[in-house]
Each structure stands twice: as structure tokens, then as C-alpha cells.
Design a protein around this motif. Structure first.
Motif, PDB file in Angstrom:
ATOM      1  N   SER A   1       0.832  -1.191   0.000  1.00 39.08           N
ATOM      2  CA  SER A   1       0.000   0.000   0.000  1.00 39.08           C
ATOM      3  C   SER A   1       0.872   1.248   0.000  1.00 39.08           C
ATOM      4  N   ASN A   2       0.256   2.372  -0.411  1.00 41.41           N
ATOM      5  CA  ASN A   2       0.947   3.655  -0.479  1.00 41.41           C
ATOM      6  C   ASN A   2       2.210   3.568  -1.339  1.00 41.41           C
ATOM      7  N   ASN A   3       2.070   2.904  -2.456  1.00 37.76           N
ATOM      8  CA  ASN A   3       3.181   2.768  -3.389  1.00 37.76           C
ATOM      9  C   ASN A   3       2.721   3.223  -4.761  1.00 37.76           C
ATOM     10  N   VAL A   4       3.580   3.954  -5.457  1.00 40.05           N
ATOM     11  CA  VAL A   4       3.188   4.520  -6.738  1.00 40.05           C
ATOM     12  C   VAL A   4       2.933   3.435  -7.773  1.00 40.05           C
ATOM     13  N   GLU A   5       3.717   2.369  -7.762  1.00 39.45           N
ATOM     14  CA  GLU A   5       3.505   1.293  -8.724  1.00 39.45           C
ATOM     15  C   GLU A   5       2.195   0.570  -8.458  1.00 39.45           C
TER      16      GLU A   5
ATOM     17  N   ARG B   1       0.220  12.273  -6.667  1.00 34.02           N
ATOM     18  CA  ARG B   1       0.563  12.883  -5.380  1.00 34.02           C
ATOM     19  C   ARG B   1       1.818  12.266  -4.783  1.00 34.02           C
ATOM     20  N   MET B   2       1.976  10.955  -4.927  1.00 34.52           N
ATOM     21  CA  MET B   2       3.165  10.310  -4.374  1.00 34.52           C
ATOM     22  C   MET B   2       4.415  10.598  -5.200  1.00 34.52           C
ATOM     23  N   GLN B   3       4.275  10.582  -6.517  1.00 31.48           N
ATOM     24  CA  GLN B   3       5.435  10.807  -7.391  1.00 31.48           C
ATOM     25  C   GLN B   3       4.939  11.354  -8.726  1.00 31.48           C
ATOM     26  N   PRO B   4       4.932  12.659  -8.900  1.00 32.77           N
ATOM     27  CA  PRO B   4       4.452  13.252 -10.168  1.00 32.77           C
ATOM     28  C   PRO B   4       5.430  12.986 -11.304  1.00 32.77           C
ATOM     29  N   ARG B   5       5.141  11.968 -12.071  1.00 28.71           N
ATOM     30  CA  ARG B   5       6.047  11.608 -13.148  1.00 28.71           C
ATOM     31  C   ARG B   5       5.274  11.421 -14.447  1.00 28.71           C
ATOM     32  N   GLU B   6       5.999  11.155 -15.498  1.00 30.79           N
ATOM     33  CA  GLU B   6       5.441  11.155 -16.842  1.00 30.79           C
ATOM     34  C   GLU B   6       4.324  10.138 -17.015  1.00 30.79           C
ATOM     35  N   GLY B   7       4.518   8.906 -16.574  1.00 33.17           N
ATOM     36  CA  GLY B   7       3.540   7.866 -16.785  1.00 33.17           C
ATOM     37  C   GLY B   7       2.221   8.135 -16.078  1.00 33.17           C
ATOM     38  N   ALA B   8       2.284   8.737 -14.883  1.00 34.37           N
ATOM     39  CA  ALA B   8       1.057   9.027 -14.152  1.00 34.37           C
ATOM     40  C   ALA B   8       0.213  10.067 -14.879  1.00 34.37           C
TER      41      ALA B   8
END
Length: 531
Positions: A326-330, A357-364
């Protein structure tokens, strides 16, 4: 210390003996040559002791005189050897420091004082001095002569290997490394180079034998051995997956046992088990790998473990992965993808936003754009998410020596190094985005880019095709400030276009959804003119 104790013990024993004789008086009579000699027992004992001592001293003197030439020669020989080793030590230090002149001088001096047959380090200093002087040809010849000496063979192979690497001759370098690995498998440089040769040729069994030989020689730690074996077994399993499923399964399962947190090993092991309809064991392997280190390939294979499952079943498996980590970006991205396939847009949006919110990156952001397009078709918001994706941090990928790959590989395609790929974020984009050239004519001017952070502030730009210059702007927010007239190109022509009596039908850009005709009357009250 022991000798001193022995000497003291002997002296103490002699003292006790003489004291014992002194307490027991007696005479000793000796008849020799018609004469009779009578002395006391104490005098006889002292005389015998003196005679023995005199004989021993005489023998020592005679022996010393006899061996004096050899002793003197050995003294000068030891002194010469000490001077030679001192010169050799100074020369090695100078070679390490890069002082070619001093290294050559000390090498000549050491060669005069010490024979190279008895001290091989002189040959090494000679070769090092040649390298420092830039005479690589002479250095190679000296390294080649070392191959004839069993004691210097590995040193010669090492020197020839480095010279071949300097010249860029990879085949010669691997040849010398292979010879060194056959003699001493514990040598790391020899094993690594030979492993590169065998892995480049796809000889995974030969590479595994080399690693086992190095392990037996005790020249490598257990964790390093397990990692190398896991990488080689994973590569072997991938090659045999389509031709020999049983061997591929055995190799992949062993690789996963050696490195449980190595995602490629878990993936190939699960693939082999799924092809044998052992979904339960393959799912357990993927779950263990996911707990150790969440990886997109593990999530993708886990959700598609059963090819015939419905989209809701795949969503349920993705939710199970989310429960494991839980609470993991993947985990959030896996749930969002599965929910999007199942047309559960609300859940997909919530999971994708949690990943942002956890990791604003390209794929999200790209996933949010897909959700927005599938649910609402709002091209404006889709473009906003795409703009954010362009400027966001890149997704992790398999990177080795600057080469970025979507799939894992056992060796680097750049250097051929084993286990070079790492799962990490590639190098970030350098510098700002290149702006497109804007045409000089005002009628062809493009609108300024919308900032991606202003999600609610979307301004619709209208371009007049009949009159040069921008005509009017429709605002979405009341607090938007109009642009100053002096900032617009050809303000006079634009002012005349606004005051024209004939209505102008605006022509929108191809990617602009425009204003809904049903809301035209409502928004006309909020429309304002710049001039």
C-alpha cells in the motif's frame, strides 16, 4: 630467552656438581709411564673441565679462521643485496608516483646489485619504467618474456591484457584473460573479461562454470556469486523459454531462489510456470517479488496471469497487489490501468491522482490523460495532462551505461558488462523545451502556451481569417487580465477590425474545442473587447 635459560641451567648444574664433590673428599690415583700421580677428586674434576673448555675454544678458533673468507664474502653479499632491494623499493615507489626518470635509474641500479633470476620484481620495474617512458612496444616484449617464467606468468598476462585494452583489441584482451582465468580463476579481472566473452556468445553454461570455479577458489563473496548466477540463469531461462520449457523453468526457479528481489528472474519463472498451467505457484513467486520490490512488469504479468480472465478479475488481482504494498506509486498505477480497462473511470482517476501525489512523473500524467479522454473526451484537459507529462520526471527504466531500454538484458549493449542494467530514472531532460518559430505575420500568430498548472484557467483564442490581427478573446475566469494594446502586433489594424460593422465569424484552431453553441448567449455577457 630460551638460550639464556638453558645457559643458566647449565651453570647451575655445574655449581651443584662441584658443591657435591667438595662435600665428599677423596683421592684419584693415575699410574702412567712408570709414574704414579695422586690428586684429590676436586682437582681432577677441575682439570677435566678445563681440558674440555680448552678443546672447545680451540675448535671454535680454528673453524672461524677456516670459514673467514666465506663469512667476509657473505657479509658483502648481504650488504649488496640490501642495497639492491632498497633501490628496487625506491624504484617501485617512483613508478607508482609516475617518476619515469627515477624509476629507470633505480631499475638499472637494482639490476646491477640483484640478479633478475632471483628477484622477478626487477622485470616488473623494467616494464613499468618502459610504460612510463611511452615505449609500449618494449613493455609488451618484456611482458611476453614473463610468460616463460611460471612465477611471472600471471603478471605477464595482466600486462598484455591491459595493453590490448589500451589498443582496443578486445579479442586479444579476452584471449589473455582466458589464459589467466584457466590458471587462476580467482582473478576478478580475468573472470569478468572471460564472462563478457561467453555472455556475448550466449554461452550461459560456460559462464556459470566460470562463476562456480571462482567460488571454489574463494576469490568472491557469496552474495556476489548468487547475484551473478541469478543473472546468468535468468538469461538462460529467457533463451530456452520457447524451445525447452522444462530447462527454462528449472533455471528460472533457481535464479529466483538465489535472488528473490530480482524482478526479471521472478517474471521469467512465473512465465514458465504459467505455461505449465501452474498459476498458483507462479502467482506466489510474483507476490513475493512484489513485496520485495514493486515492478511494473511484475504487476502486468500478475494481472494477466490467466489469459481468459475478465477485466473485473484483472482489476481484483491489481487490488490485491495494492494490498500487498500500500501507499506505493507502482501499486496505484497498476490499479489505475486495470480500472481503466474495466471502464471503472472513477477508481482509475482516484488511483492515478494518488500516484501523482506520491510521485508526479510522466507515466502518471499520461494515464490521467487516457482516463480523461476515455471518460469525458475533454480535449482541453487532455492537453493539459499531456503538457504536464512532457515536463514531469521520466518513468524508471532499465539503464546501462547511458543506454535506456524498456526490457531487461543480462549484458550492456555498450560495454558488454554483465549485470549492468539498473532499474532507475534515466537522465533528466536537459534545458527547457525548444519553442517553435512563430510566423512574422500577425494573422498567422499562434496563441501563447497555457501553463499546465492553471487547470481551471483555459482561454479560448480566436483568429480572424478575413482581417489581419487577433479579433477577440473569450475568458473563462473573471479575474483574467486583458492584454495591453501596445503588446499586440499591429494594434491599429486590430482596432479597425473590432469597429467594423459586419460581423466576423471566427475560425478556430484545429485542436481547440471552442465554445458550445448552446452556451454562446450566456457567455456573450462575459465577453469583453480588448480595444
Amino acid at each position: 630467552m630460551i638460550r639464556i635459560l638453558i645457559f643458566l641451567a647449565v651453570v647451575f648444574a655445574l655449581g651443584l656438581g662441584f658443591a657435591w664433590l667438595a662435600d665428599r673428599p677423596g683421592d684419584m690415583v693415575v699410574t702412567f709411564g712408570g709414574y704414579q700421580y695422586q690428586v684429590s677428586l676436586m682437582v681432577a674434576a677441575v682439570a677435566v673441565t678445563a681440558i674440555v673448555a680448552a678443546v672447545m675454544i680451540t675448535w671454535w678458533l680454528v673453524k672461524s679462521i677456516w670459514n673467514s673468507p666465506y663469512t667476509i664474502a657473505r657479509y658483502f653479499r648481504v650488504r649488496q643485496r640490501d642495497r639492491g632491494y632498497q633501490a628496487l623499493s625506491t624504484g617501485m615507489i617512483a613508478a607508482g608516483a609516475g617518476d619515469a626518470t627515477l624509476a629507470r635509474k633505480m631499475n638499472k641500479q637494482a639490476a646491477k646489485l640483484i640478479r633478475s633470476e632471483t628477484e622477478p620484481l626487477i622485470n616488473l620495474l623494467d616494464a613499468q619504467a618502459s610504460l612510463l617512458e611511452g615505449d609500449h612496444k618494449s613493455a609488451r616484449e618484456k611482458f611476453e618474456r614473463m610468460l616463460d617464467d611460471p612465477e611471472m606468468r600471471l603478471l605477464g598476462l595482466r600486462g598484455l591484457y591491459l595493453e590490448a585494452e589500451r589498443l582496443g583489441d578486445r579479442s586479444a584482451a579476452r584471449h589473455y584473460a582466458g589464459r589467466a582465468a584457466d590458471v587462476a580463476p580467482q582473478l576478478g579481472w580475468a573472470l569478468d573479461s572471460t564472462l563478457e566473452e561467453k555472455t556475448a556468445a550466449g554461452d550461459w553454461d560456460g559462464a556459470l562454470k566460470l562463476v562456480d570455479a571462482q567460488k571454489s577458489a574463494g576469490g568472491i563473496e557469496k552474495d556476489v556469486v548468487n547475484r551473478k548466477r541469478a543473472v546468468l540463469l535468468t538469461a538462460k531461462a529467457e533463451d530456452l523459454l520457447d524451445t525447452d520449457l522444462a530447462s527454462a523453468k528449472a533455471a528460472a526457479v533457481e535464479a529466483n531462489r538465489l535472488a528473490p528481489n530480482f524482478a526479471p528472474a521472478a517474471v521469467v519463472a512465473a512465465k514458465a510456470l504459467f505455461r505449465q498451467n501452474d498459476v498458483r505457484k507462479g502467482s506466489k513467486i510474483l507476490e513475493a517479488a512484489w513485496k520485495a520490490e514493486p515492478h511494473p512488469s511484475v504487476a502486468d504479468l500478475y494481472t494477466h496471469a490467466r489469459p481468459g480472465d475478465a477485466v473485473l478479475d484483472r482489476l481484483a488481482r491489481a487490488r490485491k497487489l495494492e494490498q500487498l504494498r500500500s501507499n506505493n506509486v507502482e501499486s496505484s498505477l497498476a490499479v489505475a490501468r486495470a480500472a481503466l480497462d474495466a471502464h471503472e473511470f472513477k477508481l482509475a482517476r482516484e488511483a492515478a491522482e494518488a500516484a501523482v501525489r506520491m510521485q508526479p512523473r510522466e507515466g502518471a500524467y499520461l494515464l490521467l490523460a487516457d482516463v480523461e479522454e476515455a471518460e469525458t473526451g475533454d480535449q482541453g484537459r487532455v492537453r493539459q495532462f499531456l503538457a504536464r507529462a512532457v515536463r514531469a520526471q521520466r518513468d524508471p527504466a532499465w539503464v546501462a551505461d547511458g543506454f535506456v531500454s524498456e526490457r531487461w538484458a543480462p549484458v550492456s549493449p555498450v560495454t558488454g558488462k554483465l549485470d549492468a542494467f539498473e532499474w532507475r530514472v534515466p537522465v533528466e531532460r536537459l534545458g527547457p523545451l525548444i519553442e517553435q518559430d512563430v510566423p512574422e505575420h500577425p494573422s498567422l500568430a499562434l496563441p501563447s502556451a497555457v501553463e499546465p498548472d492553471d487547470v481551471e484557467a483555459a482561454i479560448v483564442h480566436e483568429v480572424d481569417t478575413t482581417v489581419a490581427g487577433p479579433v477577440e478573446i473569450v475568458e473563462e475566469k473573471a479575474e483574467a487580465k486583458p492584454q495591453a494594446p501596445e503588446d499586440l502586433p499591429d494594434a491599429k489594424v486590430a482596432s479597425e477590425a473590432v469597429n467594423a460593422s459586419d460581423p466576423v465569424e471566427p475560425v478556430r484552431l484545429p485542436d481547440d474545442p471552442g465554445v458550445d453553441p448552446g452556451q454562446e448567449q450566456e457567455k456573450s455577457e462575459r465577453r469583453f473587447r480588448l480595444f
